[in-house]
Design a protein around this motif. Structure first.
Motif, PDB file in Angstrom:
ATOM      1  N   THR A   3       0.838  -1.209   0.000  1.00 45.12           N
ATOM      2  CA  THR A   3       0.000   0.000   0.000  1.00 45.12           C
ATOM      3  C   THR A   3       0.871   1.256   0.000  1.00 45.12           C
ATOM      4  O   THR A   3       0.580   2.216  -0.719  1.00 45.12           O
ATOM      5  CB  THR A   3      -0.926  -0.009   1.226  1.00 45.12           C
ATOM      6  OG1 THR A   3      -1.708  -1.203   1.197  1.00 45.12           O
ATOM      7  CG2 THR A   3      -1.837   1.203   1.238  1.00 45.12           C
ATOM      8  N   ARG A   4       1.943   1.235   0.790  1.00 46.06           N
ATOM      9  CA  ARG A   4       2.829   2.409   0.849  1.00 46.06           C
ATOM     10  C   ARG A   4       3.490   2.659  -0.504  1.00 46.06           C
ATOM     11  O   ARG A   4       3.574   3.797  -0.975  1.00 46.06           O
ATOM     12  CB  ARG A   4       3.884   2.195   1.931  1.00 46.06           C
ATOM     13  CG  ARG A   4       4.655   3.436   2.279  1.00 46.06           C
ATOM     14  CD  ARG A   4       5.447   3.271   3.561  1.00 46.06           C
ATOM     15  NE  ARG A   4       6.420   2.206   3.492  1.00 46.06           N
ATOM     16  CZ  ARG A   4       7.618   2.327   2.923  1.00 46.06           C
ATOM     17  NH1 ARG A   4       7.967   3.452   2.383  1.00 46.06           N
ATOM     18  NH2 ARG A   4       8.450   1.318   2.905  1.00 46.06           N
ATOM     19  N   VAL A   5       3.929   1.607  -1.191  1.00 51.12           N
ATOM     20  CA  VAL A   5       4.571   1.756  -2.496  1.00 51.12           C
ATOM     21  C   VAL A   5       3.555   2.228  -3.535  1.00 51.12           C
ATOM     22  O   VAL A   5       3.868   3.052  -4.398  1.00 51.12           O
ATOM     23  CB  VAL A   5       5.258   0.432  -2.914  1.00 51.12           C
ATOM     24  CG1 VAL A   5       5.733   0.492  -4.344  1.00 51.12           C
ATOM     25  CG2 VAL A   5       6.419   0.147  -1.999  1.00 51.12           C
TER      26      VAL A   5
ATOM     27  N   SER B 156      11.073   5.561  -3.894  1.00 48.86           N
ATOM     28  CA  SER B 156      11.259   6.461  -5.028  1.00 48.86           C
ATOM     29  C   SER B 156      10.378   5.993  -6.176  1.00 48.86           C
ATOM     30  O   SER B 156       9.948   4.840  -6.213  1.00 48.86           O
ATOM     31  CB  SER B 156      12.724   6.487  -5.459  1.00 48.86           C
ATOM     32  OG  SER B 156      13.095   5.203  -5.909  1.00 48.86           O
ATOM     33  N   THR B 157      10.119   6.906  -7.091  1.00 47.86           N
ATOM     34  CA  THR B 157       9.296   6.571  -8.243  1.00 47.86           C
ATOM     35  C   THR B 157       9.857   7.242  -9.487  1.00 47.86           C
ATOM     36  O   THR B 157      10.475   8.309  -9.416  1.00 47.86           O
ATOM     37  CB  THR B 157       7.822   6.977  -8.020  1.00 47.86           C
ATOM     38  OG1 THR B 157       7.043   6.539  -9.120  1.00 47.86           O
ATOM     39  CG2 THR B 157       7.659   8.473  -7.852  1.00 47.86           C
TER      40      THR B 157
ATOM     41  N   ALA C 292       7.109   2.642  -8.889  1.00 47.97           N
ATOM     42  CA  ALA C 292       7.657   2.969  -7.571  1.00 47.97           C
ATOM     43  C   ALA C 292       8.306   1.739  -6.948  1.00 47.97           C
ATOM     44  O   ALA C 292       7.887   0.607  -7.180  1.00 47.97           O
ATOM     45  CB  ALA C 292       6.557   3.486  -6.653  1.00 47.97           C
ATOM     46  N   THR C 293       9.359   1.997  -6.141  1.00 45.68           N
ATOM     47  CA  THR C 293      10.058   0.938  -5.419  1.00 45.68           C
ATOM     48  C   THR C 293      10.214   1.370  -3.969  1.00 45.68           C
ATOM     49  O   THR C 293      10.597   2.502  -3.690  1.00 45.68           O
ATOM     50  CB  THR C 293      11.456   0.691  -6.023  1.00 45.68           C
ATOM     51  OG1 THR C 293      11.298   0.430  -7.419  1.00 45.68           O
ATOM     52  CG2 THR C 293      12.135  -0.487  -5.367  1.00 45.68           C
ATOM     53  N   GLY C 294       9.895   0.455  -3.050  1.00 44.84           N
ATOM     54  CA  GLY C 294      10.025   0.740  -1.620  1.00 44.84           C
ATOM     55  C   GLY C 294      11.343   0.229  -1.073  1.00 44.84           C
ATOM     56  O   GLY C 294      12.128  -0.417  -1.768  1.00 44.84           O
TER      57      GLY C 294
ATOM     58  N   ALA D  95       3.770   5.671  -5.834  1.00 44.34           N
ATOM     59  CA  ALA D  95       3.564   5.747  -7.284  1.00 44.34           C
ATOM     60  C   ALA D  95       2.498   6.788  -7.628  1.00 44.34           C
ATOM     61  O   ALA D  95       2.651   7.560  -8.577  1.00 44.34           O
ATOM     62  CB  ALA D  95       3.179   4.380  -7.838  1.00 44.34           C
ATOM     63  N   GLU D  96       1.416   6.807  -6.856  1.00 38.37           N
ATOM     64  CA  GLU D  96       0.365   7.812  -7.089  1.00 38.37           C
ATOM     65  C   GLU D  96       0.886   9.221  -6.841  1.00 38.37           C
ATOM     66  O   GLU D  96       0.551  10.149  -7.586  1.00 38.37           O
ATOM     67  CB  GLU D  96      -0.825   7.539  -6.160  1.00 38.37           C
ATOM     68  CG  GLU D  96      -1.639   6.351  -6.552  1.00 38.37           C
ATOM     69  CD  GLU D  96      -3.031   6.740  -6.967  1.00 38.37           C
ATOM     70  OE1 GLU D  96      -3.565   7.718  -6.436  1.00 38.37           O
ATOM     71  OE2 GLU D  96      -3.553   6.052  -7.846  1.00 38.37           O
TER      72      GLU D  96
END
Length: 163
Positions: free
Chosen positions: A70-72, A106-107, A141-143, A76-77
């Motif tokens: 959810t955080r990633v 980051s995205t 996006a990558t967490g 992205a959003e």
């Protein structure tokens, strides 16, 4: 004269009758069954306890993975929203790519021009004077834990027709 005192203690002798039942009323072959049954019940309770601990540990890992996903997704959003306000993100001639960093991830937002089309009916823009430039945006996006999310969306930018 010497007095001798004898101390008699109770002595229990279990004799069996012809049906195998001792004088205590308990069959002689059943002695010690309570110990064996209590050990079996203890074993079953131990297995249930270990299973419950493993289940709770697995549920904790699953909830952490859902939270990270959810955080990633939100990162992205956020990258897509931030790209709307970035100058030069929507270029008709070349595809653009913008990188954004957030707390814990980051995205990268890639924007590509697709085609021109008339403005949507009811938008308040005349198709005689205006065109809609259609863009495709992809945010990847990558967490920190390695989770990834990719979101696609289409964007229409109203531009004046060149006469």
């Amino acid at each position: 004269m010497t007095t001798v005192r004898l101390k008699l203690s109770k002595c229990r002798v279990d004799t069996k009758n012809d049906q195998g039942i001792g004088t205590t009323g308990v069959p002689a072959y059943q002695r010690g069954v309570a110990l064996i049954m209590s050990l079996v019940i203890l074993l079953i309770l131990t297995i249930l306890g270990i299973t419950a601990m493993r289940t709770s540990s697995l549920q904790e890992k699953m909830s952490a993975n859902v939270q990270e996903s959810t955080r990633v997704f939100e990162i992205a959003e956020s990258g897509l929203q931030k790209s709307l306000g970035t100058a030069g993100a929507f270029d008709l001639d070349t595809a653009t790519s913008n990188n954004y960093s957030y707390n814990g991830g980051s995205t990268t937002v890639a924007t590509q021009y697709l085609q021109m089309s008339p403005p949507k009916r009811g938008s308040g823009y005349s198709s005689i004077d205006y065109d809609g430039a259609n863009f495709d945006q992809t945010s990847t996006a990558t967490g920190l834990a390695g989770a990834k999310a990719t979101i696609h969306r289409g964007v229409v930018q109203i531009v004046g027709k060149s006469k």
